[in-house]
Every structure is written in C-alpha cells, then in structure tokens.
Design a protein around this motif. Sequence first.
Motif, short mmCIF file in Angstrom:
data_model
loop_
_atom_site.label_atom_id
_atom_site.label_comp_id
_atom_site.label_asym_id
_atom_site.label_seq_id
_atom_site.Cartn_x
_atom_site.Cartn_y
_atom_site.Cartn_z
N VAL A 69 17.74 4.24 -61.59
CA VAL A 69 16.99 3.03 -61.27
C VAL A 69 17.89 1.94 -60.69
N LYS A 70 19.21 2.07 -60.88
CA LYS A 70 20.13 1.02 -60.40
C LYS A 70 21.50 1.62 -60.16
N CYS A 71 22.10 1.29 -59.04
CA CYS A 71 23.48 1.68 -58.74
C CYS A 71 24.30 0.43 -58.42
N SER A 72 25.56 0.50 -58.75
CA SER A 72 26.53 -0.53 -58.35
C SER A 72 27.60 0.19 -57.55
N ILE A 73 27.83 -0.29 -56.33
CA ILE A 73 28.84 0.31 -55.46
C ILE A 73 29.94 -0.70 -55.21
N PHE A 74 31.15 -0.27 -55.49
CA PHE A 74 32.33 -1.10 -55.27
C PHE A 74 33.16 -0.44 -54.17
N ILE A 75 33.44 -1.18 -53.10
CA ILE A 75 34.20 -0.61 -52.00
C ILE A 75 35.38 -1.51 -51.65
N LYS A 76 36.43 -0.88 -51.16
CA LYS A 76 37.64 -1.61 -50.83
C LYS A 76 37.55 -2.28 -49.47
N ASN A 77 36.71 -1.73 -48.59
CA ASN A 77 36.62 -2.26 -47.23
C ASN A 77 35.16 -2.24 -46.77
N MET A 78 34.59 -3.40 -46.57
CA MET A 78 33.18 -3.49 -46.16
C MET A 78 32.94 -2.79 -44.82
N GLU A 79 33.99 -2.56 -44.05
CA GLU A 79 33.85 -1.81 -42.79
C GLU A 79 33.39 -0.37 -43.05
N ASP A 80 33.59 0.14 -44.28
CA ASP A 80 33.17 1.50 -44.64
C ASP A 80 31.71 1.55 -45.09
N VAL A 110 35.76 -5.19 -53.07
CA VAL A 110 36.75 -5.61 -54.05
C VAL A 110 38.15 -5.39 -53.48
N SER A 111 39.15 -6.04 -54.06
CA SER A 111 40.50 -5.92 -53.52
C SER A 111 41.19 -4.63 -53.92
N LYS A 112 40.84 -4.08 -55.07
CA LYS A 112 41.51 -2.86 -55.52
C LYS A 112 40.62 -2.13 -56.51
N LEU A 113 40.71 -0.79 -56.49
CA LEU A 113 39.95 0.06 -57.40
C LEU A 113 40.91 1.01 -58.12
N PRO A 114 40.47 1.62 -59.24
CA PRO A 114 41.34 2.55 -59.96
C PRO A 114 41.89 3.65 -59.05
N LYS A 115 43.15 3.98 -59.26
CA LYS A 115 43.84 5.03 -58.48
C LYS A 115 43.84 4.74 -56.98
N ASN A 116 43.61 3.47 -56.64
CA ASN A 116 43.61 3.02 -55.25
C ASN A 116 42.58 3.74 -54.38
N VAL A 117 41.43 4.10 -54.98
CA VAL A 117 40.37 4.76 -54.22
C VAL A 117 39.67 3.74 -53.34
N ASN A 118 38.81 4.23 -52.47
CA ASN A 118 38.08 3.37 -51.54
C ASN A 118 36.66 3.04 -51.98
N VAL A 119 36.12 3.85 -52.92
CA VAL A 119 34.74 3.65 -53.36
C VAL A 119 34.59 4.10 -54.81
N GLU A 120 33.82 3.33 -55.57
CA GLU A 120 33.46 3.68 -56.95
C GLU A 120 31.99 3.32 -57.13
N ILE A 121 31.25 4.23 -57.78
CA ILE A 121 29.81 4.01 -57.98
C ILE A 121 29.44 4.27 -59.43
N SER A 122 28.70 3.33 -60.01
CA SER A 122 28.14 3.52 -61.35
C SER A 122 26.63 3.47 -61.22
N CYS A 123 25.93 3.90 -62.29
CA CYS A 123 24.47 3.86 -62.21
C CYS A 123 23.84 3.74 -63.59
N ILE A 124 22.58 3.39 -63.56
CA ILE A 124 21.72 3.38 -64.75
C ILE A 124 20.53 4.26 -64.43
N ALA A 125 20.22 5.17 -65.34
CA ALA A 125 19.10 6.10 -65.12
C ALA A 125 18.20 6.08 -66.35
N VAL A 126 16.92 6.37 -66.15
CA VAL A 126 15.96 6.40 -67.26
C VAL A 126 15.15 7.70 -67.21
N ARG A 127 14.73 8.11 -68.38
CA ARG A 127 13.88 9.33 -68.47
C ARG A 127 12.47 8.98 -68.08
#
Length: 125
Positions: free
Chosen positions: A73-84, A108-125
């Motif tokens: 139902v909801k995702c949060s996307i964190f990216i290092k470069n909005m150009e991506d 964001v300026s930096k992510l774990p392990k210097n990755v370019n994208v991280e995504i979390s989510c919330i899901a419901v049954r």
Amino acid sequence: MKKIVNSNKAPEPIGPYSQAVMAGDTLYVSGQIAIDRASGELVQDSIKAETKKVMENLGHVLAEAKMSYSNIVKCSIFIKNMEDFGSINEVYGEYFKELPPARETVEVSKLPKNVNVEISCIAVR
C-alpha cells in the motif's frame, strides 16, 4: 502482537533490524538494497539492474509473509541521484501494472554500502 519476518532468499540485515515485522495484518518491510543473497555481492551493473534486484529482494520478504507486490500500500524510495528517477521508475512500474501503491521518492546524500537506491514498503493482507 508483532512477528518478525525474515526470508532466506533476501539479504541478511546489515544492522540491528529485521527484514520485516508483521503487526496484525500489516507488514512493515525494511529498506532493501541490491545485495545478491547467494553471492553477498552488490548488483550495480546499472541503475536498472540495481533497482530490479531491490524489487526482487522486496518480493522475497513479501513471499515469506505469504504476500505479493499487490499487497503493498506504500513504498518509500531513497535515491542518491534524482537523475536516475526515470530509470528507477521504469523498473519499479513493471511490478505495479494496476493499482500502484502510494509512495514518495527522496534524493539523499548517501545510502548504506554506498548504493544508489533503497526501497522500503508497507503491505496489508
């Protein structure tokens, strides 16, 4: 009551957190990055390949909770470069052909392990 959800197909947490927590009918999935569980290596051949691996890792955690992308139902996307943004959006969109979840995308300026994208989510049954 909460239940910890961990998939042996998604990467192990790199800190003191769980891959996901089920609280009632709601699953809170921690941010996933493009680590290949089998090799332990980051997938960073391209932003599209990296995003695909992130989405696959989310899928493994969802499956462990007997859910799928359609439960999100909801995702949060964190990216290092909005150009991506366009490339990430293209891959992300392949997983949500109908009724896409709510989301935000934040540069964001930096992510774990210097990755370019991280995504979390919330899901419901």
